[in-house]
Design a protein around this motif. Structure first.
Motif, PDB file in Angstrom:
ATOM      1  N   ASN A   1      55.590  13.446  43.869  1.00 54.22           N
ATOM      2  CA  ASN A   1      56.582  14.134  43.027  1.00 54.22           C
ATOM      3  C   ASN A   1      58.028  13.814  43.409  1.00 54.22           C
ATOM      4  OD1 ASN A   1      57.468  16.182  41.034  1.00 54.22           O
ATOM      5  ND2 ASN A   1      58.152  17.236  42.883  1.00 54.22           N
TER       6      ASN A   1
ATOM      7  N   ASN B   1      53.771  18.124  31.212  1.00 49.68           N
ATOM      8  CA  ASN B   1      54.451  17.872  32.493  1.00 49.68           C
ATOM      9  C   ASN B   1      55.315  16.620  32.468  1.00 49.68           C
ATOM     10  OD1 ASN B   1      53.450  20.088  33.724  1.00 49.68           O
ATOM     11  ND2 ASN B   1      52.039  19.023  35.079  1.00 49.68           N
ATOM     12  N   ASN B   2      54.841  15.581  31.793  1.00 48.76           N
ATOM     13  CA  ASN B   2      55.613  14.338  31.822  1.00 48.76           C
ATOM     14  C   ASN B   2      56.921  14.510  31.051  1.00 48.76           C
ATOM     15  OD1 ASN B   2      55.780  11.640  32.787  1.00 48.76           O
ATOM     16  ND2 ASN B   2      55.233  10.855  30.777  1.00 48.76           N
TER      17      ASN B   2
ATOM     18  N   TYR C   1      51.948  23.183  53.386  1.00 43.73           N
ATOM     19  CA  TYR C   1      52.311  22.645  52.056  1.00 43.73           C
ATOM     20  C   TYR C   1      53.770  22.948  51.722  1.00 43.73           C
ATOM     21  CZ  TYR C   1      52.371  22.131  46.957  1.00 43.73           C
ATOM     22  OH  TYR C   1      52.703  21.781  45.666  1.00 43.73           O
TER      23      TYR C   1
ATOM     24  N   THR D   1      50.147  16.974  49.550  1.00 47.22           N
ATOM     25  CA  THR D   1      49.960  17.650  48.260  1.00 47.22           C
ATOM     26  C   THR D   1      48.504  17.493  47.824  1.00 47.22           C
ATOM     27  OG1 THR D   1      50.510  15.794  46.812  1.00 47.22           O
ATOM     28  CG2 THR D   1      52.369  17.096  47.639  1.00 47.22           C
ATOM     29  N   SER D   2      48.150  18.231  46.792  1.00 48.21           N
ATOM     30  CA  SER D   2      46.720  18.352  46.463  1.00 48.21           C
ATOM     31  C   SER D   2      46.147  17.158  45.702  1.00 48.21           C
ATOM     32  CB  SER D   2      46.506  19.596  45.603  1.00 48.21           C
ATOM     33  OG  SER D   2      47.075  19.411  44.314  1.00 48.21           O
ATOM     34  N   ARG D   3      47.007  16.379  45.040  1.00 53.36           N
ATOM     35  CA  ARG D   3      46.558  15.287  44.163  1.00 53.36           C
ATOM     36  C   ARG D   3      45.568  15.793  43.101  1.00 53.36           C
ATOM     37  NH1 ARG D   3      47.574  10.107  46.616  1.00 53.36           N
ATOM     38  NH2 ARG D   3      45.682   9.292  45.673  1.00 53.36           N
ATOM     39  N   MET D   4      45.805  17.007  42.681  1.00 53.38           N
ATOM     40  CA  MET D   4      44.955  17.633  41.669  1.00 53.38           C
ATOM     41  C   MET D   4      45.360  17.238  40.251  1.00 53.38           C
ATOM     42  SD  MET D   4      42.437  19.484  42.196  1.00 53.38           S
ATOM     43  CE  MET D   4      41.853  18.489  43.506  1.00 53.38           C
TER      44      MET D   4
ATOM     45  N   ASP E   1      50.614  13.577  31.362  1.00 50.06           N
ATOM     46  CA  ASP E   1      50.333  14.880  30.748  1.00 50.06           C
ATOM     47  C   ASP E   1      51.398  15.175  29.688  1.00 50.06           C
ATOM     48  OD1 ASP E   1      48.905  17.738  31.459  1.00 50.06           O
ATOM     49  OD2 ASP E   1      50.981  17.997  30.803  1.00 50.06           O
TER      50      ASP E   1
ATOM     51  N   ASP F   1      47.594  10.843  35.620  1.00 55.28           N
ATOM     52  CA  ASP F   1      47.780  12.261  35.277  1.00 55.28           C
ATOM     53  C   ASP F   1      48.737  12.446  34.101  1.00 55.28           C
ATOM     54  OD1 ASP F   1      50.432  12.095  36.268  1.00 55.28           O
ATOM     55  OD2 ASP F   1      49.906  12.955  38.208  1.00 55.28           O
TER      56      ASP F   1
HETATM   57  P1  FAD Z   1      50.827  19.464  43.988  1.00 61.21           P
HETATM   58  O1  FAD Z   1      52.109  19.530  44.731  1.00 61.21           O
HETATM   59  O2  FAD Z   1      49.583  19.545  44.804  1.00 61.21           O
HETATM   60  O3  FAD Z   1      50.858  20.551  42.870  1.00 61.21           O
HETATM   61  C1  FAD Z   1      49.682  21.127  42.294  1.00 61.21           C
HETATM   62  C2  FAD Z   1      49.760  21.041  40.788  1.00 61.21           C
HETATM   63  O4  FAD Z   1      50.891  21.745  40.306  1.00 61.21           O
HETATM   64  C3  FAD Z   1      49.923  19.629  40.253  1.00 61.21           C
HETATM   65  O5  FAD Z   1      48.701  18.949  40.178  1.00 61.21           O
HETATM   66  C4  FAD Z   1      50.552  19.880  38.894  1.00 61.21           C
HETATM   67  O6  FAD Z   1      49.596  20.240  37.929  1.00 61.21           O
HETATM   68  C5  FAD Z   1      51.442  21.086  39.170  1.00 61.21           C
HETATM   69  N1  FAD Z   1      52.794  20.602  39.483  1.00 61.21           N
HETATM   70  C6  FAD Z   1      53.300  20.227  40.674  1.00 61.21           C
HETATM   71  N2  FAD Z   1      54.603  19.882  40.547  1.00 61.21           N
HETATM   72  C7  FAD Z   1      54.909  20.028  39.250  1.00 61.21           C
HETATM   73  C8  FAD Z   1      56.090  19.834  38.482  1.00 61.21           C
HETATM   74  N3  FAD Z   1      57.240  19.430  39.041  1.00 61.21           N
HETATM   75  N4  FAD Z   1      56.052  20.079  37.152  1.00 61.21           N
HETATM   76  C9  FAD Z   1      54.921  20.522  36.556  1.00 61.21           C
HETATM   77  N5  FAD Z   1      53.764  20.732  37.235  1.00 61.21           N
HETATM   78  C10 FAD Z   1      53.762  20.488  38.557  1.00 61.21           C
HETATM   79  N6  FAD Z   1      52.836  15.924  36.506  1.00 61.21           N
HETATM   80  C11 FAD Z   1      51.723  15.732  35.775  1.00 61.21           C
HETATM   81  O7  FAD Z   1      50.725  16.436  35.981  1.00 61.21           O
HETATM   82  N7  FAD Z   1      51.689  14.785  34.783  1.00 61.21           N
HETATM   83  C12 FAD Z   1      52.758  13.994  34.501  1.00 61.21           C
HETATM   84  O8  FAD Z   1      52.688  13.178  33.576  1.00 61.21           O
HETATM   85  C13 FAD Z   1      53.923  14.158  35.286  1.00 61.21           C
HETATM   86  N8  FAD Z   1      55.013  13.367  35.084  1.00 61.21           N
HETATM   87  C14 FAD Z   1      56.125  13.541  35.863  1.00 61.21           C
HETATM   88  C15 FAD Z   1      57.242  12.715  35.637  1.00 61.21           C
HETATM   89  C16 FAD Z   1      58.384  12.858  36.415  1.00 61.21           C
HETATM   90  C17 FAD Z   1      59.589  12.003  36.144  1.00 61.21           C
HETATM   91  C18 FAD Z   1      58.420  13.833  37.432  1.00 61.21           C
HETATM   92  C19 FAD Z   1      59.648  14.007  38.273  1.00 61.21           C
HETATM   93  C20 FAD Z   1      57.322  14.645  37.655  1.00 61.21           C
HETATM   94  C21 FAD Z   1      56.165  14.523  36.881  1.00 61.21           C
HETATM   95  N9  FAD Z   1      55.047  15.347  37.078  1.00 61.21           N
HETATM   96  C22 FAD Z   1      53.930  15.170  36.304  1.00 61.21           C
HETATM   97  C23 FAD Z   1      55.097  16.497  37.998  1.00 61.21           C
HETATM   98  C24 FAD Z   1      54.619  16.229  39.429  1.00 61.21           C
HETATM   99  O9  FAD Z   1      55.233  15.100  39.945  1.00 61.21           O
HETATM  100  C25 FAD Z   1      53.096  16.086  39.534  1.00 61.21           C
HETATM  101  O10 FAD Z   1      52.450  17.160  38.910  1.00 61.21           O
HETATM  102  C26 FAD Z   1      52.660  16.073  41.012  1.00 61.21           C
HETATM  103  O11 FAD Z   1      53.284  15.028  41.702  1.00 61.21           O
HETATM  104  C27 FAD Z   1      51.164  15.903  41.080  1.00 61.21           C
HETATM  105  O12 FAD Z   1      50.746  15.771  42.399  1.00 61.21           O
HETATM  106  P2  FAD Z   1      49.843  16.871  43.087  1.00 61.21           P
HETATM  107  O13 FAD Z   1      48.698  17.213  42.196  1.00 61.21           O
HETATM  108  O14 FAD Z   1      49.520  16.392  44.452  1.00 61.21           O
HETATM  109  O15 FAD Z   1      50.835  18.090  43.150  1.00 61.21           O
END
Ligand code: FAD
Length: 487
Positions: free
Chosen positions: A351, A387-388, A231, A243-246, A384, A382
């Motif tokens: 991301n 986060n967004n 990872y 990534t986890s897509r969690m 949020d 997602d």
């Molecule tokens: P993984 O890499 O598997 O990460 C695990 C968890 O960690 C995620 O599910 C998430 O909850 C948290 N996480 C990971 N990266 C970030 C980050 N950069 N900031 C905050 N938390 C993070 N995330 C959202 O959940 N909702 C949104 O609305 C959102 N909008 C975004 C908008 C922009 C412009 C950008 C650049 C990022 C945004 N993100 C958002 C953050 C991030 O892109 C996503 O959380 C991530 O891509 C989710 O995929 P994953 O669960 O496979 O992540």
């Protein structure tokens, strides 16, 4: 007057649509009273931000899964619609409830509404108990040594870690632990019409996701088996399932961050994942915590620049053609287009690509970050509140611990670095599938013969770039230079 021990508890589900590790549910059952569960679809409280279309799609499935899980547990579940300030006291009255229990929310309007509901209930003699079911740490619990809120991620994360391991997740209750409360009248989930019908644009979402607690559990197991190892190295690669897509499961509370924290720890203990991957994954959960910490400090997080000097930023008036191209993935920059099409078809985007697409809107097109935040809010499963907003402000450079504004992502170099074989681009922009790899992130550099061999005529099958990146970058930097310095 003390209520009878037979008087039921009403459990109010909100952003915690799960039975496992749900502190409010556990507390409700521990009272020994009969329990009834309620979900209120609140589109009547004026200050709450309405859910976007993709989130509503998710919610409809998540509620169906939750209703089935409650039924299997013998827990009566009702769905109602209305403004919480009146609908929750009414539901408490209908149930004859002595107590209302819920997990806390952190958006300013929601928290204010919850306070109002609590005050009304208490005035009516109904006890209220609330819990943290959403975060590893409450936003106000993590502070600097001087007791002040933190504005930079690294010290924030160190302060979180100094608090020690989060407690282990609570077990999923068994049927035997449940005393069923009264059944409340309510709506069928389909009465809310949250799924699109004409047109039904959700086919790609249905293929990509299984909303609900069981879907979340399966996705965690799959990630631990296939994505967690490596990872730290691969999380920036949109061409790999790394990534986890969690994120949507976390957004709707189908899984808790505590469950994830301990699941990856268990994988490490079993030798299934190296420590560095586990630490990196946990630090991403840390970014989520940090976003909520910032949301708590900045109630208007999705609409107001954290750095006020950005209030004077000379944003361009959005050009409808350019906006349409960005929305539809027709900008002529393949990595941007792949990301925007991934978002449109699946409700999610990787991301790294989110950062590239956001930078393109804000810096290449010079469009106010709030336009992009709103589009993502509508189209992400997602989407949020913390986060967004945090991420858009981060890319725009106006956030607390933000990327400097002058860091302008180059969509060609980013594509070449993070999608070196063009696999991601070719998945979502199939018209480029036969373009030689060395041109897949800049098809305009291929010769006409090469493009013809790949079946592409630029301007017909795939657009010319809608803007020249180098010139757009200069324009963005010149606009930034006009801002007052950071205080
Ligand atoms: P993984 O890499 O598997 O990460 C695990 C968890 O960690 C995620 O599910 C998430 O909850 C948290 N996480 C990971 N990266 C970030 C980050 N950069 N900031 C905050 N938390 C993070 N995330 C959202 O959940 N909702 C949104 O609305 C959102 N909008 C975004 C908008 C922009 C412009 C950008 C650049 C990022 C945004 N993100 C958002 C953050 C991030 O892109 C996503 O959380 C991530 O891509 C989710 O995929 P994953 O669960 O496979 O992540």
């Amino acid at each position: 007057m003390p209520s009878s021990p037979e008087a039921p508890v009403l459990l109010w589900f909100r952003e915690d649509l799960r039975l496992g590790d749900n502190p409010a549910l556990a507390a409700a059952l521990e009272t020994g009273r009969p329990v009834t569960a309620l979900y209120l679809f609140d589109d009547a409280s004026p200050d709450l931000r309405p859910l976007g279309a993709a989130s509503k799609w998710w919610l409809s499935y998540s509620l169906k899964a939750l209703a089935e899980d409650c039924a299997a547990l013998g827990l009566p579940f009702a769905l109602r619609r209305g403004g919480a300030a009146t609908a929750i006291p009414k539901a408490a009255k209908d149930a004859g409830a002595a107590q209302l229990i819920w997990n806390r929310r952190y958006e300013a309007a929601e928290a204010k509404l919850d306070d109002e509901v609590q005050a009304r209930l208490e005035r009516a003699g109904v006890e209220v108990a609330t819990f943290n079911g959403r975060l590893l740490h409450e936003p106000w619990e993590v502070t600097s040594k001087a007791g002040t809120p933190l504005k930079v991620f690294s010290p924030f994360w160190r302060a979180c870690q100094a608090k020690g391991e989060p407690p282990p997740p609570l077990p999923r209750p068994t049927k035997r632990a449940v005393a069923a409360g009264p059944a409340l009248d309510g709506l069928a989930i389909d009465d809310l019409a949250m799924e699109p019908s004409t047109p039904d644009w959700a086919g790609g979402l249905r293929d990509a996701w299984t909303p609900g607690e069981a879907g979340a559990r399966e996705a965690v197991a799959e990630f631990i088996d296939e994505g967690l190892r490596g990872y730290a190295r691969d999380r920036d690669r949109p061409d790999r399932p790394s990534t986890s897509r969690m994120s949507p499961h976390l957004r709707f509370g189908e899984v808790s961050p505590r469950q994830l924290w301990h699941a990856v720890e268990a994988a490490k203990a079993e030798g299934a994942a190296p420590g560095q991957d586990v630490e990196k994954f946990r630090s991403e959960l840390g970014w989520r915590e940090f976003s909520y910490h910032l949301l708590h400090q900045h109630p208007d997080f999705a609409t107001r620049n954290v750095q006020p000097r950005f209030d004077a930023f000379p944003w361009a008036k959005p050009d409808p053609e350019q906006m349409r191209a960005w929305h539809k993935g027709l900008t002529g920059y393949p990595i941007v287009d792949a990301g925007m099409r991934q978002l449109w078809t699946t409700g999610w985007m990787h991301n790294r690509v989110r950062m590239i697409c956001a930078s393109f809107l804000i810096k290449d097109l010079l469009v106010d970050w709030r336009e992009g935040e709103a589009w993502f809010w509508d189209t992400l499963v997602d989407a949020d509140p913390a986060n967004n907003a945090a991420s858009w402000q981060w890319v725009a450079g106006c956030g607390a611990d933000a990327a400097p504004y002058f860091r302008v992502f180059n969509p060609i170099l980013q594509g070449e670095k993070f999608d070196p074989d063009g696999v991601y681009v070719k998945t979502f922009v199939p018209e480029l599938k036969d373009v030689p790899t060395r041109y897949v992130h800049k098809p305009w550099e291929a010769t006409e013969i090469e493009l013809r061999a790949a079946g592409v005529t630029l301007g017909q099958d795939y657009p010319h770039p809608i803007i020249d990146h180098a010139r757009a970058r200069d324009r963005a930097l010149a606009a930034f230079d006009r801002l007052p310095p950071r205080e």
